[in-house]
Motif scaffolding. Structure first.
Motif, PDB file in Angstrom:
ATOM      1  N   ASP A 225      44.366  65.537  46.079  1.00 36.87           N
ATOM      2  CA  ASP A 225      44.839  65.696  44.699  1.00 36.87           C
ATOM      3  C   ASP A 225      43.863  66.544  43.902  1.00 36.87           C
ATOM      4  OD1 ASP A 225      47.268  64.010  44.311  1.00 36.87           O
ATOM      5  OD2 ASP A 225      45.917  62.394  44.931  1.00 36.87           O
ATOM      6  N   VAL A 226      44.407  67.291  42.946  1.00 36.15           N
ATOM      7  CA  VAL A 226      43.628  67.905  41.874  1.00 36.15           C
ATOM      8  C   VAL A 226      44.357  67.528  40.593  1.00 36.15           C
ATOM      9  CG1 VAL A 226      42.715  70.014  40.866  1.00 36.15           C
ATOM     10  CG2 VAL A 226      42.893  69.817  43.362  1.00 36.15           C
ATOM     11  N   GLU A 227      43.757  66.678  39.777  1.00 37.75           N
ATOM     12  CA  GLU A 227      44.459  66.120  38.623  1.00 37.75           C
ATOM     13  C   GLU A 227      43.561  66.123  37.395  1.00 37.75           C
ATOM     14  OE1 GLU A 227      45.239  61.882  39.175  1.00 37.75           O
ATOM     15  OE2 GLU A 227      43.604  61.819  40.635  1.00 37.75           O
ATOM     16  N   PRO A 228      44.161  66.132  36.205  1.00 41.91           N
ATOM     17  CA  PRO A 228      43.360  66.075  34.981  1.00 41.91           C
ATOM     18  C   PRO A 228      42.525  64.793  34.923  1.00 41.91           C
ATOM     19  CG  PRO A 228      45.609  66.734  34.491  1.00 41.91           C
ATOM     20  CD  PRO A 228      45.595  66.290  35.918  1.00 41.91           C
ATOM     21  N   LEU A 229      41.304  64.922  34.439  1.00 41.73           N
ATOM     22  CA  LEU A 229      40.424  63.765  34.297  1.00 41.73           C
ATOM     23  C   LEU A 229      41.068  62.686  33.427  1.00 41.73           C
ATOM     24  CD1 LEU A 229      37.630  62.399  34.644  1.00 41.73           C
ATOM     25  CD2 LEU A 229      36.854  63.722  32.651  1.00 41.73           C
ATOM     26  N   ALA A 230      41.781  63.096  32.383  1.00 42.25           N
ATOM     27  CA  ALA A 230      42.433  62.115  31.509  1.00 42.25           C
ATOM     28  C   ALA A 230      43.445  61.281  32.274  1.00 42.25           C
ATOM     29  CB  ALA A 230      43.107  62.833  30.339  1.00 42.25           C
ATOM     30  N   ASP A 231      44.208  61.914  33.165  1.00 37.37           N
ATOM     31  CA  ASP A 231      45.182  61.169  33.976  1.00 37.37           C
ATOM     32  C   ASP A 231      44.472  60.222  34.931  1.00 37.37           C
ATOM     33  OD1 ASP A 231      47.068  62.648  32.656  1.00 37.37           O
ATOM     34  OD2 ASP A 231      47.619  63.892  34.387  1.00 37.37           O
ATOM     35  N   TRP A 232      43.383  60.699  35.539  1.00 38.07           N
ATOM     36  CA  TRP A 232      42.611  59.857  36.456  1.00 38.07           C
ATOM     37  C   TRP A 232      42.124  58.604  35.739  1.00 38.07           C
ATOM     38  CZ3 TRP A 232      37.991  57.462  37.142  1.00 38.07           C
ATOM     39  CH2 TRP A 232      37.613  57.126  38.443  1.00 38.07           C
ATOM     40  N   ASN A 233      41.656  58.784  34.515  1.00 37.53           N
ATOM     41  CA  ASN A 233      41.120  57.653  33.763  1.00 37.53           C
ATOM     42  C   ASN A 233      42.195  56.630  33.413  1.00 37.53           C
ATOM     43  OD1 ASN A 233      38.247  57.760  33.372  1.00 37.53           O
ATOM     44  ND2 ASN A 233      38.550  59.639  32.206  1.00 37.53           N
ATOM     45  N   VAL A 234      43.400  57.088  33.109  1.00 37.64           N
ATOM     46  CA  VAL A 234      44.494  56.156  32.811  1.00 37.64           C
ATOM     47  C   VAL A 234      44.788  55.276  34.024  1.00 37.64           C
ATOM     48  CG1 VAL A 234      46.972  55.991  32.347  1.00 37.64           C
ATOM     49  CG2 VAL A 234      45.558  57.560  31.009  1.00 37.64           C
ATOM     50  N   VAL A 235      44.898  55.898  35.188  1.00 39.12           N
ATOM     51  CA  VAL A 235      45.186  55.158  36.417  1.00 39.12           C
ATOM     52  C   VAL A 235      44.036  54.219  36.762  1.00 39.12           C
ATOM     53  CG1 VAL A 235      45.604  55.363  38.895  1.00 39.12           C
ATOM     54  CG2 VAL A 235      46.728  56.931  37.302  1.00 39.12           C
ATOM     55  N   ASP A 236      42.799  54.708  36.636  1.00 38.70           N
ATOM     56  CA  ASP A 236      41.636  53.899  36.989  1.00 38.70           C
ATOM     57  C   ASP A 236      41.514  52.685  36.071  1.00 38.70           C
ATOM     58  OD1 ASP A 236      39.110  53.530  38.503  1.00 38.70           O
ATOM     59  OD2 ASP A 236      38.208  53.849  36.529  1.00 38.70           O
ATOM     60  N   ARG A 237      41.716  52.901  34.770  1.00 38.46           N
ATOM     61  CA  ARG A 237      41.613  51.776  33.840  1.00 38.46           C
ATOM     62  C   ARG A 237      42.656  50.721  34.156  1.00 38.46           C
ATOM     63  NH1 ARG A 237      43.859  49.916  28.887  1.00 38.46           N
ATOM     64  NH2 ARG A 237      42.329  48.654  27.750  1.00 38.46           N
ATOM     65  N   ALA A 238      43.881  51.156  34.411  1.00 37.56           N
ATOM     66  CA  ALA A 238      44.951  50.200  34.690  1.00 37.56           C
ATOM     67  C   ALA A 238      44.667  49.435  35.978  1.00 37.56           C
ATOM     68  CB  ALA A 238      46.284  50.930  34.780  1.00 37.56           C
ATOM     69  N   SER A 239      44.243  50.152  37.012  1.00 37.56           N
ATOM     70  CA  SER A 239      43.972  49.502  38.290  1.00 37.56           C
ATOM     71  C   SER A 239      42.805  48.531  38.181  1.00 37.56           C
ATOM     72  CB  SER A 239      43.669  50.573  39.345  1.00 37.56           C
ATOM     73  OG  SER A 239      43.311  49.984  40.570  1.00 37.56           O
ATOM     74  N   ALA A 240      41.739  48.938  37.487  1.00 35.60           N
ATOM     75  CA  ALA A 240      40.557  48.089  37.355  1.00 35.60           C
ATOM     76  C   ALA A 240      40.813  46.883  36.458  1.00 35.60           C
ATOM     77  CB  ALA A 240      39.389  48.906  36.804  1.00 35.60           C
ATOM     78  N   SER A 241      41.859  46.925  35.650  1.00 32.52           N
ATOM     79  CA  SER A 241      42.155  45.820  34.733  1.00 32.52           C
ATOM     80  C   SER A 241      42.857  44.655  35.419  1.00 32.52           C
ATOM     81  CB  SER A 241      43.029  46.325  33.576  1.00 32.52           C
ATOM     82  OG  SER A 241      42.333  47.269  32.790  1.00 32.52           O
ATOM     83  N   ASP A 242      43.341  44.862  36.619  1.00 35.81           N
ATOM     84  CA  ASP A 242      44.100  43.823  37.307  1.00 35.81           C
ATOM     85  C   ASP A 242      43.199  42.792  37.972  1.00 35.81           C
ATOM     86  OD1 ASP A 242      46.830  44.480  36.893  1.00 35.81           O
ATOM     87  OD2 ASP A 242      46.654  46.119  38.335  1.00 35.81           O
ATOM     88  N   ALA A 243      43.605  41.540  37.924  1.00 34.43           N
ATOM     89  CA  ALA A 243      43.074  40.537  38.844  1.00 34.43           C
ATOM     90  C   ALA A 243      43.757  40.794  40.182  1.00 34.43           C
ATOM     91  CB  ALA A 243      43.376  39.132  38.339  1.00 34.43           C
ATOM     92  N   ARG A 244      42.963  40.997  41.225  1.00 30.70           N
ATOM     93  CA  ARG A 244      43.490  41.446  42.507  1.00 30.70           C
ATOM     94  C   ARG A 244      43.462  40.335  43.537  1.00 30.70           C
ATOM     95  NH1 ARG A 244      42.729  47.103  41.958  1.00 30.70           N
ATOM     96  NH2 ARG A 244      43.875  47.449  43.905  1.00 30.70           N
ATOM     97  N   ALA A 245      44.078  40.623  44.678  1.00 33.00           N
ATOM     98  CA  ALA A 245      44.216  39.611  45.735  1.00 33.00           C
ATOM     99  C   ALA A 245      42.871  39.071  46.201  1.00 33.00           C
ATOM    100  CB  ALA A 245      44.998  40.194  46.908  1.00 33.00           C
ATOM    101  N   HIS A 246      41.838  39.919  46.260  1.00 32.76           N
ATOM    102  CA  HIS A 246      40.554  39.427  46.767  1.00 32.76           C
ATOM    103  C   HIS A 246      39.911  38.432  45.802  1.00 32.76           C
ATOM    104  CE1 HIS A 246      39.446  42.949  44.340  1.00 32.76           C
ATOM    105  NE2 HIS A 246      38.238  42.440  44.224  1.00 32.76           N
ATOM    106  N   HIS A 247      40.211  38.533  44.517  1.00 33.86           N
ATOM    107  CA  HIS A 247      39.723  37.511  43.598  1.00 33.86           C
ATOM    108  C   HIS A 247      40.233  36.134  44.025  1.00 33.86           C
ATOM    109  CE1 HIS A 247      39.541  41.159  41.013  1.00 33.86           C
ATOM    110  NE2 HIS A 247      38.488  40.570  40.496  1.00 33.86           N
ATOM    111  N   PHE A 248      41.493  36.099  44.427  1.00 34.22           N
ATOM    112  CA  PHE A 248      42.085  34.817  44.798  1.00 34.22           C
ATOM    113  C   PHE A 248      41.704  34.398  46.214  1.00 34.22           C
ATOM    114  CE2 PHE A 248      44.703  36.754  41.484  1.00 34.22           C
ATOM    115  CZ  PHE A 248      44.533  35.791  40.503  1.00 34.22           C
ATOM    116  N   GLY A 249      41.347  35.353  47.055  1.00 28.77           N
ATOM    117  CA  GLY A 249      40.803  35.005  48.360  1.00 28.77           C
ATOM    118  C   GLY A 249      39.465  34.310  48.219  1.00 28.77           C
TER     119      GLY A 249
END
Length: 366
Positions: A225-249
């Motif tokens: 991928d080659v993508e705008p930094l602003a788009d990368w940050n939106v995806v990263d923030r959303a992904s990092a905001s989730d409680a994920r499966a390993h937390h529950f493991g």
């Protein structure tokens, strides 16, 4: 499903009689969990990569033509729970690689990448490491990407790469400062990469090191991928905001040990916190699935972040309860209570962004 949540099924859970899950669970029970303390001290062994490959875990998200397991989101989450419950170090090495395979498959299907490593990745014959998160440090700290004839040149220091010494290639994200675009590419491990050990106290066995990338040329056919930094940050923030499966493991491992203690007060703690974590688990997975179904990565992200913060608080509480239960005047290195406590600390700091850190600190300040 995970034993700690077995009596608290939620919508979207999968049955543990799924053949693929059954194989993973048996491996976790017989190999990963019994050796978790040894792995934490001495590192994920090289033969574990071959085991993961044999189980189909290095390409379970690949198309069926490449041996993929044709599983859905809930089944994939269940695998993350099983592995992280049994051995967080092994899970951390594996999870650098596993989600990338679906991304590689999508890019390969559209002929965006045709590099020599693509078939090896889709067939589950090699392990990838990940060198992505330093984009969060831009402009102060990041890998630079600069265009050149036929591709890009990547250079800089990656703060941490898990599975170093086990991975044949890295997925690297660099920033082209002039246009503020993020370039993500598959880069073979080579002599132009130099690793420095990190003295980690959590996830010590994950073979995580700091890696210097010295002017590595990446051809266009290896760029995902080659993508705008602003788009990368939106995806990263959303992904990092989730409680994920390993937390529950991690939570499942702690709850199981609390339930098995002879001290009835420890059993009481497990009985109180299991349904609370079950509700958080259901909420986290529901919100994540809703965002995916809507195609809106930022859907209800504030609520997702609040759930992650609550899960972190719960993990801190139940891990502290296990330490209290086992403690006299200290904890021996072969006591799993100290391992689980360090694992709980790790998931608090993993994937940290300033907004996530602020949300956690704001909760504590209240």
């Amino acid at each position: 499903m995970t034993a700690a949540f077995a009596d608290h099924r939620t919508e979207g859970d999968v049955d543990d009689d799924h053949p693929f899950i059954g194989r993973v669970q048996r491996y976790a029970d017989t190999v990963l969990a019994p050796s978790a303390l040894h792995t934490d001290r001495h590192g994920v062994p090289a033969d574990r990569v071959a085991d993961l490959s044999d189980l189909g875990l290095l390409n379970h998200l690949a198309p069926s033509a490449f041996g993929g397991a044709a599983i859905g989101r809930a089944t994939d989450r269940r695998i993350h729970e099983i592995l992280s419950e049994a051995c967080l170090n092994t899970w951390l090495v594996w999870t650098q690689h596993a989600p990338v395979v679906a991304r590689v498959a999508k890019a390969a299907a559209s002929d965006r990448i045709t590099g020599p490593l693509v078939m090896e990745i889709l067939s589950g014959r090699l392990l990838l490491g990940a060198a992505l998160s330093d984009v969060r440090g831009y402009p102060d700290r990041h890998v630079s990407a600069r265009p050149t004839s036929g591709g890009w040149i990547l250079s800089g220091t990656v703060s941490w790469v898990s599975g170093w010494g086990l991975s044949s290639a890295l997925l690297v994200s660099g920033v082209h400062a002039q246009t503020e675009r993020v370039v993500t590419a598959i880069v073979p491990v080579s002599g132009r990469m130099t690793a420095s050990p990190l003295d980690l106290h959590a996830a010590h066995g994950s073979r995580t090191e700091r890696v210097r990338i010295d002017d590595v040329f990446v051809p266009d056919d290896s760029v995902l991928d080659v993508e705008p930094l602003a788009d990368w940050n939106v995806v990263d923030r959303a992904s990092a905001s989730d409680a994920r499966a390993h937390h529950f493991g991690v939570a499942a491992a702690i709850l199981r040990e609390l339930s098995d203690e002879s001290n009835p007060r420890a059993v009481d703690v497990a009985a109180v916190w299991r349904p609370r974590l079950t509700r958080l688990r259901a909420a986290a997975y529901r919100l994540s699935d809703e965002a995916a179904s809507r195609g809106d990565i930022a859907y209800r992200v504030a609520e997702r972040l609040a759930t992650r913060v609550a899960v972190g608080e719960a993990l801190a509480t139940i891990s502290r309860a296990l330490v209290i239960t086992r403690a006299g005047r200290g904890l021996a290195a072969d006591d799993t209570a100290q391992l689980h406590a360090r694992n709980a600390l790790f998931v608090l700091v993993q994937g940290q962004r300033s907004d996530i850190r602020d949300a956690q600190l704001a909760q504590l300040a209240r």
